[in-house]
Design a protein around this motif. Structure first.
Motif, PDB file in Angstrom:
ATOM      1  N   PHE A  47       1.089  -1.215  -0.092  1.00 19.20           N
ATOM      2  CA  PHE A  47      -0.045   0.133   0.054  1.00 19.20           C
ATOM      3  C   PHE A  47       0.855   1.347   0.001  1.00 19.20           C
ATOM      4  O   PHE A  47       2.080   1.247   0.207  1.00 19.20           O
ATOM      5  N   THR A  48       0.309   2.375  -0.247  1.00 22.03           N
ATOM      6  CA  THR A  48       0.958   3.800  -0.276  1.00 22.03           C
ATOM      7  C   THR A  48      -0.099   4.480   0.582  1.00 22.03           C
ATOM      8  O   THR A  48      -1.252   4.176   0.644  1.00 22.03           O
ATOM      9  N   TYR A  49       0.646   5.659   1.179  1.00 24.82           N
ATOM     10  CA  TYR A  49      -0.188   6.554   1.906  1.00 24.82           C
ATOM     11  C   TYR A  49       0.572   7.909   1.862  1.00 24.82           C
ATOM     12  O   TYR A  49       1.759   7.643   1.922  1.00 24.82           O
ATOM     13  N   PHE A  50      -0.294   8.871   1.873  1.00 23.91           N
ATOM     14  CA  PHE A  50       0.371  10.464   1.957  1.00 23.91           C
ATOM     15  C   PHE A  50       0.483  10.459   3.619  1.00 23.91           C
ATOM     16  O   PHE A  50      -0.503  10.764   4.347  1.00 23.91           O
ATOM     17  N   SER A  51       1.475  10.846   3.781  1.00 23.75           N
ATOM     18  CA  SER A  51       1.936  11.334   5.277  1.00 23.75           C
ATOM     19  C   SER A  51       1.674  12.880   5.308  1.00 23.75           C
ATOM     20  O   SER A  51       2.674  13.834   4.776  1.00 23.75           O
ATOM     21  N   MET A  69       4.842  13.613   2.355  1.00 23.56           N
ATOM     22  CA  MET A  69       5.302  12.737   1.378  1.00 23.56           C
ATOM     23  C   MET A  69       4.483  11.346   1.279  1.00 23.56           C
ATOM     24  O   MET A  69       3.778  11.195   2.381  1.00 23.56           O
ATOM     25  N   VAL A  70       4.607  10.545   0.173  1.00 19.87           N
ATOM     26  CA  VAL A  70       4.050   9.261   0.093  1.00 19.87           C
ATOM     27  C   VAL A  70       5.003   8.304   0.705  1.00 19.87           C
ATOM     28  O   VAL A  70       6.113   8.279   0.503  1.00 19.87           O
ATOM     29  N   LYS A  71       4.496   7.450   1.503  1.00 24.97           N
ATOM     30  CA  LYS A  71       5.407   6.402   2.164  1.00 24.97           C
ATOM     31  C   LYS A  71       4.704   5.074   1.548  1.00 24.97           C
ATOM     32  O   LYS A  71       3.457   4.766   1.207  1.00 24.97           O
ATOM     33  N   ASP A  72       5.566   4.149   1.429  1.00 25.11           N
ATOM     34  CA  ASP A  72       5.227   2.650   1.020  1.00 25.11           C
ATOM     35  C   ASP A  72       4.895   1.684   2.332  1.00 25.11           C
ATOM     36  O   ASP A  72       5.905   1.902   3.250  1.00 25.11           O
ATOM     37  N   VAL A  93       4.181  -8.979  10.206  1.00 27.33           N
ATOM     38  CA  VAL A  93       5.291  -7.940  10.257  1.00 27.33           C
ATOM     39  C   VAL A  93       5.192  -7.098   9.130  1.00 27.33           C
ATOM     40  O   VAL A  93       4.911  -7.514   8.184  1.00 27.33           O
ATOM     41  N   VAL A  94       5.368  -5.848   9.560  1.00 28.28           N
ATOM     42  CA  VAL A  94       4.996  -4.608   8.356  1.00 28.28           C
ATOM     43  C   VAL A  94       6.157  -3.889   7.982  1.00 28.28           C
ATOM     44  O   VAL A  94       6.920  -3.336   9.009  1.00 28.28           O
ATOM     45  N   LEU A  95       6.510  -3.531   6.830  1.00 27.95           N
ATOM     46  CA  LEU A  95       7.819  -2.727   6.604  1.00 27.95           C
ATOM     47  C   LEU A  95       7.208  -1.251   6.008  1.00 27.95           C
ATOM     48  O   LEU A  95       6.233  -1.260   5.036  1.00 27.95           O
ATOM     49  N   LYS A  96       7.503  -0.243   6.789  1.00 29.48           N
ATOM     50  CA  LYS A  96       7.050   1.131   6.103  1.00 29.48           C
ATOM     51  C   LYS A  96       8.638   1.707   5.584  1.00 29.48           C
ATOM     52  O   LYS A  96       9.563   1.922   6.102  1.00 29.48           O
TER      53      LYS A  96
END
Length: 184
Positions: A99-103, A108-111, A124-127
């Motif tokens: 997923f992506t989201y705008f912080s 900025m956009v993060k993955d 387990v989640v990677l940002k």
């Protein structure tokens, strides 16, 4: 014997995770992933975060799958100012589990990648973001505020394989009354 087995599993995980393009959970199911999660582990090496490491508590999150495949994530964090609620909107990509989201905080956009989950116990989640340099954060989520030690070891091995120093890998204590218990 048990120590040897744990060491072998950790080495195998490190070898499997060396790939720079971390892959999401195979056959990821957003419907199975939805629901309540607790962030019970965090690996984060930002210098700005160092003064807050010992203040971190387990956070609670609610993952809501939307009909279009996007996700709303509501997080409750225990802070010195009380229980703080934040909502994030994750946009699906064409890869299930990514997923992506705008912080708005960082503008900025993060993955976001769900790297590993058994859906009923842990994830387990990677940002990832790039801002002056690459920043990565690895989080361990549990369906309860405590998870088995082998799951914690798996999370730590993955974080180490991503280049995090041991002191940047945290398993905070549980938060109490955040969010406040609802009376029926």
């Amino acid at each position: 014997m048990r120590t040897t087995v744990v060491a072998v599993v950790m080495v195998m995980l490190c070898v499997m995770m060396v790939d720079a393009d971390t892959k999401p959970q195979r056959e990821f199911s957003l419907q199975r992933f939805a629901g309540t999660w607790y962030r019970v582990g965090l690996a984060y090496d930002s210098e700005r975060f160092v003064p807050f490491r010992d203040k971190l508590k387990v956070s609670q999150g609610l993952v809501t799958a939307l009909p279009n495949g996007n996700v709303n994530l509501t997080m409750w964090d225990a802070t010195p100012l009380g229980c703080q609620k934040k909502t994030y909107h994750y946009e699906k990509t064409n890869v299930a589990g990514q997923f992506t989201y705008f912080s708005t905080r960082h503008n900025m956009v993060k993955d976001i990648t769900v790297v590993d989950t058994n859906y009923s116990e842990y994830a387990v989640v990677l940002k990832h973001k790039v801002y002056n340099r690459e920043y990565t954060q690895v989080a361990l989520y549990g369906r309860t505020q405590t998870v088995r030690i082998d799951v914690i070891n798996k999370f730590k091995a993955f974080a180490l394989s991503q280049g995090f120093p041991r002191e940047a890998i945290l398993t905070p204590p549980p938060a109490e009354n955040c969010p406040a218990a609802r009376s029926g």
